[in-house]
Design a protein around this motif. Structure first.
Motif, PDB file in Angstrom:
ATOM      1  N   ALA A  91       0.795  -1.236   0.000  1.00  0.00           N
ATOM      2  CA  ALA A  91       0.000   0.000   0.000  1.00  0.00           C
ATOM      3  C   ALA A  91       0.827   1.285   0.000  1.00  0.00           C
ATOM      4  O   ALA A  91       0.478   2.237  -0.718  1.00  0.00           O
ATOM      5  CB  ALA A  91      -0.973  -0.016   1.177  1.00  0.00           C
ATOM      6  N   PRO A  92       1.929   1.383   0.772  1.00  0.00           N
ATOM      7  CA  PRO A  92       2.667   2.647   0.766  1.00  0.00           C
ATOM      8  C   PRO A  92       3.175   3.065  -0.609  1.00  0.00           C
ATOM      9  O   PRO A  92       3.327   4.251  -0.888  1.00  0.00           O
ATOM     10  CB  PRO A  92       3.834   2.370   1.726  1.00  0.00           C
ATOM     11  CG  PRO A  92       3.332   1.303   2.635  1.00  0.00           C
ATOM     12  CD  PRO A  92       2.465   0.438   1.770  1.00  0.00           C
ATOM     13  N   ALA A  93       3.416   2.094  -1.480  1.00  0.00           N
ATOM     14  CA  ALA A  93       3.898   2.411  -2.818  1.00  0.00           C
ATOM     15  C   ALA A  93       2.807   3.012  -3.699  1.00  0.00           C
ATOM     16  O   ALA A  93       3.105   3.556  -4.763  1.00  0.00           O
ATOM     17  CB  ALA A  93       4.457   1.150  -3.477  1.00  0.00           C
ATOM     18  N   PHE A  94       1.549   2.911  -3.250  1.00  0.00           N
ATOM     19  CA  PHE A  94       0.428   3.422  -4.050  1.00  0.00           C
ATOM     20  C   PHE A  94      -0.358   4.495  -3.292  1.00  0.00           C
ATOM     21  O   PHE A  94      -1.505   4.757  -3.608  1.00  0.00           O
ATOM     22  CB  PHE A  94      -0.505   2.263  -4.418  1.00  0.00           C
ATOM     23  CG  PHE A  94       0.162   1.215  -5.258  1.00  0.00           C
ATOM     24  CD1 PHE A  94       0.182   1.322  -6.638  1.00  0.00           C
ATOM     25  CD2 PHE A  94       0.795   0.128  -4.670  1.00  0.00           C
ATOM     26  CE1 PHE A  94       0.809   0.368  -7.409  1.00  0.00           C
ATOM     27  CE2 PHE A  94       1.424  -0.835  -5.444  1.00  0.00           C
ATOM     28  CZ  PHE A  94       1.431  -0.709  -6.824  1.00  0.00           C
ATOM     29  N   SER A  95       0.283   5.111  -2.318  1.00  0.00           N
ATOM     30  CA  SER A  95      -0.397   6.116  -1.505  1.00  0.00           C
ATOM     31  C   SER A  95      -0.748   7.345  -2.341  1.00  0.00           C
ATOM     32  O   SER A  95      -0.173   7.592  -3.411  1.00  0.00           O
ATOM     33  CB  SER A  95       0.494   6.536  -0.333  1.00  0.00           C
ATOM     34  OG  SER A  95       1.631   7.242  -0.821  1.00  0.00           O
ATOM     35  N   SER A 117      12.344  -0.963  -5.454  1.00  0.00           N
ATOM     36  CA  SER A 117      13.413  -0.626  -4.509  1.00  0.00           C
ATOM     37  C   SER A 117      12.839  -0.216  -3.167  1.00  0.00           C
ATOM     38  O   SER A 117      13.391  -0.537  -2.107  1.00  0.00           O
ATOM     39  CB  SER A 117      14.285   0.496  -5.088  1.00  0.00           C
ATOM     40  OG  SER A 117      15.011   0.047  -6.219  1.00  0.00           O
ATOM     41  N   GLN A 118      11.704   0.482  -3.198  1.00  0.00           N
ATOM     42  CA  GLN A 118      11.052   0.920  -1.963  1.00  0.00           C
ATOM     43  C   GLN A 118      10.545  -0.264  -1.152  1.00  0.00           C
ATOM     44  O   GLN A 118      10.545  -0.230   0.078  1.00  0.00           O
ATOM     45  CB  GLN A 118       9.893   1.856  -2.306  1.00  0.00           C
ATOM     46  CG  GLN A 118       9.094   2.337  -1.106  1.00  0.00           C
ATOM     47  CD  GLN A 118       7.901   3.189  -1.520  1.00  0.00           C
ATOM     48  OE1 GLN A 118       7.826   3.697  -2.636  1.00  0.00           O
ATOM     49  NE2 GLN A 118       6.942   3.336  -0.612  1.00  0.00           N
ATOM     50  N   LEU A 119      10.118  -1.341  -1.845  1.00  0.00           N
ATOM     51  CA  LEU A 119       9.491  -2.473  -1.166  1.00  0.00           C
ATOM     52  C   LEU A 119      10.476  -3.562  -0.739  1.00  0.00           C
ATOM     53  O   LEU A 119      10.089  -4.503  -0.039  1.00  0.00           O
ATOM     54  CB  LEU A 119       8.434  -3.096  -2.082  1.00  0.00           C
ATOM     55  CG  LEU A 119       7.217  -2.213  -2.409  1.00  0.00           C
ATOM     56  CD1 LEU A 119       6.359  -2.867  -3.484  1.00  0.00           C
ATOM     57  CD2 LEU A 119       6.393  -1.948  -1.152  1.00  0.00           C
ATOM     58  N   LEU A 120      11.737  -3.437  -1.126  1.00  0.00           N
ATOM     59  CA  LEU A 120      12.699  -4.514  -0.867  1.00  0.00           C
ATOM     60  C   LEU A 120      12.886  -4.800   0.619  1.00  0.00           C
ATOM     61  O   LEU A 120      13.106  -5.950   1.014  1.00  0.00           O
ATOM     62  CB  LEU A 120      14.052  -4.171  -1.501  1.00  0.00           C
ATOM     63  CG  LEU A 120      14.141  -4.310  -3.024  1.00  0.00           C
ATOM     64  CD1 LEU A 120      15.516  -3.892  -3.497  1.00  0.00           C
ATOM     65  CD2 LEU A 120      13.827  -5.731  -3.469  1.00  0.00           C
ATOM     66  N   GLY A 133      10.713  -4.554   2.927  1.00  0.00           N
ATOM     67  CA  GLY A 133       9.467  -4.926   3.569  1.00  0.00           C
ATOM     68  C   GLY A 133       9.312  -6.430   3.672  1.00  0.00           C
ATOM     69  O   GLY A 133      10.243  -7.200   3.398  1.00  0.00           O
ATOM     70  N   PRO A 134       8.117  -6.880   4.040  1.00  0.00           N
ATOM     71  CA  PRO A 134       7.902  -8.307   4.309  1.00  0.00           C
ATOM     72  C   PRO A 134       7.612  -9.159   3.079  1.00  0.00           C
ATOM     73  O   PRO A 134       7.448 -10.378   3.213  1.00  0.00           O
ATOM     74  CB  PRO A 134       6.680  -8.286   5.243  1.00  0.00           C
ATOM     75  CG  PRO A 134       5.914  -7.075   4.813  1.00  0.00           C
ATOM     76  CD  PRO A 134       6.946  -6.064   4.411  1.00  0.00           C
ATOM     77  N   LEU A 135       7.518  -8.550   1.889  1.00  0.00           N
ATOM     78  CA  LEU A 135       7.171  -9.334   0.707  1.00  0.00           C
ATOM     79  C   LEU A 135       8.333 -10.214   0.282  1.00  0.00           C
ATOM     80  O   LEU A 135       9.492  -9.786   0.252  1.00  0.00           O
ATOM     81  CB  LEU A 135       6.770  -8.417  -0.449  1.00  0.00           C
ATOM     82  CG  LEU A 135       5.511  -7.580  -0.240  1.00  0.00           C
ATOM     83  CD1 LEU A 135       5.223  -6.721  -1.474  1.00  0.00           C
ATOM     84  CD2 LEU A 135       4.299  -8.469   0.067  1.00  0.00           C
ATOM     85  N   THR A 136       8.023 -11.450  -0.084  1.00  0.00           N
ATOM     86  CA  THR A 136       9.042 -12.368  -0.573  1.00  0.00           C
ATOM     87  C   THR A 136       9.380 -12.040  -2.020  1.00  0.00           C
ATOM     88  O   THR A 136       8.702 -11.242  -2.683  1.00  0.00           O
ATOM     89  CB  THR A 136       8.543 -13.819  -0.498  1.00  0.00           C
ATOM     90  OG1 THR A 136       7.445 -13.973  -1.431  1.00  0.00           O
ATOM     91  CG2 THR A 136       8.058 -14.169   0.906  1.00  0.00           C
ATOM     92  N   GLU A 137      10.434 -12.681  -2.516  1.00  0.00           N
ATOM     93  CA  GLU A 137      10.820 -12.484  -3.917  1.00  0.00           C
ATOM     94  C   GLU A 137       9.670 -12.858  -4.847  1.00  0.00           C
ATOM     95  O   GLU A 137       9.366 -12.143  -5.808  1.00  0.00           O
ATOM     96  CB  GLU A 137      12.056 -13.337  -4.224  1.00  0.00           C
ATOM     97  CG  GLU A 137      12.780 -12.930  -5.486  1.00  0.00           C
ATOM     98  CD  GLU A 137      13.837 -11.869  -5.214  1.00  0.00           C
ATOM     99  OE1 GLU A 137      14.513 -11.483  -6.165  1.00  0.00           O
ATOM    100  OE2 GLU A 137      13.982 -11.431  -4.066  1.00  0.00           O
ATOM    101  N   THR A 138       9.033 -13.990  -4.566  1.00  0.00           N
ATOM    102  CA  THR A 138       7.899 -14.417  -5.393  1.00  0.00           C
ATOM    103  C   THR A 138       6.775 -13.401  -5.333  1.00  0.00           C
ATOM    104  O   THR A 138       6.145 -13.095  -6.358  1.00  0.00           O
ATOM    105  CB  THR A 138       7.403 -15.798  -4.923  1.00  0.00           C
ATOM    106  OG1 THR A 138       8.425 -16.765  -5.156  1.00  0.00           O
ATOM    107  CG2 THR A 138       6.143 -16.212  -5.685  1.00  0.00           C
ATOM    108  N   GLU A 139       6.517 -12.856  -4.151  1.00  0.00           N
ATOM    109  CA  GLU A 139       5.431 -11.878  -4.013  1.00  0.00           C
ATOM    110  C   GLU A 139       5.746 -10.572  -4.736  1.00  0.00           C
ATOM    111  O   GLU A 139       4.845  -9.925  -5.278  1.00  0.00           O
ATOM    112  CB  GLU A 139       5.147 -11.633  -2.534  1.00  0.00           C
ATOM    113  CG  GLU A 139       4.439 -12.818  -1.877  1.00  0.00           C
ATOM    114  CD  GLU A 139       4.385 -12.728  -0.372  1.00  0.00           C
ATOM    115  OE1 GLU A 139       3.547 -13.423   0.241  1.00  0.00           O
ATOM    116  OE2 GLU A 139       5.192 -11.962   0.217  1.00  0.00           O
ATOM    117  N   LEU A 140       7.007 -10.182  -4.792  1.00  0.00           N
ATOM    118  CA  LEU A 140       7.385  -8.977  -5.535  1.00  0.00           C
ATOM    119  C   LEU A 140       7.189  -9.173  -7.032  1.00  0.00           C
ATOM    120  O   LEU A 140       6.667  -8.291  -7.720  1.00  0.00           O
ATOM    121  CB  LEU A 140       8.839  -8.606  -5.226  1.00  0.00           C
ATOM    122  CG  LEU A 140       9.098  -8.006  -3.845  1.00  0.00           C
ATOM    123  CD1 LEU A 140      10.594  -7.947  -3.557  1.00  0.00           C
ATOM    124  CD2 LEU A 140       8.485  -6.616  -3.742  1.00  0.00           C
TER     125      LEU A 140
END
Length: 386
Positions: free
Chosen positions: A100-104, A202-205, A207-214
């Motif tokens: 969500a923060p990436a789409f604020s 780069s902003q989400l790296l 965070g808690p998302l896995t490689e697959t989720e990215l």
């Protein structure tokens, strides 16, 4: 229980004018049963209040049957297909919360200059007579997605091809593009680690998302990010057919935010929401949706419900913003995460087009629409610019 009327959604008359078909049913029932060739029957909620409630009702859940899985997708790509649109409950909350923060709204507002540059560049390429869908509205979302992801300019021709394949809908070209899309998404995630940039990956790296989720998030962006194409096409066609509204927007571009919301309400591209399934028998205004049945919200009907909107069949770009809100971007936990960016693209695209080409006019009196019971979209939009 009240009987449920049927709407044959693949009937040519309904495909040509779904708004009238839904309106006739909406006035006798808050629930309809949708039937059609090549599709399983499902229930549709036709009224705004009931539709909004259903989209937030935990008794209606997503399942694998909610989403079309075209045959022929390679096995190694399958793990990236389970996007947040297919998730419910804690899994959905975790992935959406991380993204969500990436789409604020703040980040979206910061993208305005970049969107303006892309729109002006595309406008520069238009010929005197052009297909606005093919040459302008179609390429725009992919250009913005590349900006959002931080895709280097040298890689963008390939991404533009992916955008064209996705926007063309399910078919051989779509299936053929998937391995390349997934490989490019993997490469983009890897590059964001070794060469950080201003893109959201780069902003989400951290965070808690896995490689697959990215990688899956990139795939989801390509699928969901095409909304502006059809909203711009529908919107321009609607303004052509309502010259007084076109003149008002030309005279006062500050009306653009209201115009975008009204166009999304009046002719938004999504006719139906993703199907959900009832976990128990659900009573909707005296009509029963039985346990296990598929349920969709008829957005095209709810957005023209006279119980929610004054004179709902009238296009009015001065209509006040605010409650009751339209359901063009859905509602509840699955409200479109990219809605602010879709609004921004549409606003800048339409106002830029009208500013650059004051004599913009349709090249033909009739419009040709794609025969799709789930999506309201043009097959082409030929225009004269001057």
């Amino acid at each position: 229980m009240r009987p449920v009327p049927e709407i044959p959604v693949t009937d040519p008359a309904v495909l040509a004018d779904p708004f009238t078909a839904y309106a006739q049913v909406r006035e006798v029932s808050a629930v309809a049963k949708l039937t059609g060739a090549g599709m399983p029957p499902m229930f549709a909620i036709t009224r705004h209040a009931e539709a909004k409630a259903a989209l937030a009702d935990p008794r209606f859940v997503l399942s694998e049957a909610s989403f079309l899985r075209p045959p022929g997708i390679p096995e190694h790509c399958q793990r990236y297909l389970h996007t947040m649109a297919e998730m419910d409950g804690p899994e959905h909350a975790r992935v959406r919360g991380a993204a969500a923060p990436a789409f604020s709204a703040r980040r979206t507002a910061a993208m305005r200059p970049a969107v303006e540059v892309v729109v002006e560049r595309l406008l520069d390429t238009l010929e005197t007579e052009t297909d606005l869908l093919l040459d302008f509205a179609g390429p725009l979302p992919m250009e913005i997605i590349c900006e959002l992801l931080g895709i280097p300019e040298s890689d963008r021709p390939r991404w533009r091809e992916y955008g064209a394949a996705v926007s063309a809908g399910y078919g051989p070209g779509f299936i053929a593009a998937i391995p390349g899309i997934m490989a490019s998404a993997e490469a983009a995630v890897a590059a964001s680690r070794t060469e950080p940039n201003a893109g959201i990956l780069s902003q989400l790296l951290d965070g808690p998302l896995t490689e697959t989720e990215l990688v899956t998030l990139v795939w989801h962006l390509l699928l969901a990010g095409q909304t502006p194409t059809n909203l711009i096409g529908n919107g321009v066609a609607a303004l052509f057919s309502h010259p007084e509204q076109l003149a008002a927007l030309r005279a006062n571009p500050d009306l653009a935010p209201r115009a975008v919301e009204e166009l999304m309400r009046w002719c938004g591209p999504q006719l139906l929401t993703t199907p959900r399934f009832a976990t128990e028998d659900v009573d909707v205004d005296g009509a029963e949706i039985p346990r296990g049945a598929a349920m969709t919200v008829a957005i095209a009907s709810a957005n023209r419900d006279p119980r929610a909107f004054d004179d709902p069949d009238r296009l009015d770009i001065t209509r006040p913003l605010g409650a009751p809100g339209h359901l063009g971007f859905s509602h509840g936990a699955h409200f479109c995460l990219g809605a602010p960016l879709a609004r921004l693209q549409t606003e800048i695209a339409v106002t830029g087009l009208l500013r650059r080409f004051p004599d913009l006019a349709p090249a033909r009196p009739e419009t040709v629409r794609a025969p799709d019971p789930g999506t309201w979209r043009l097959a082409e939009l030929p225009v004269r610019l001057r």
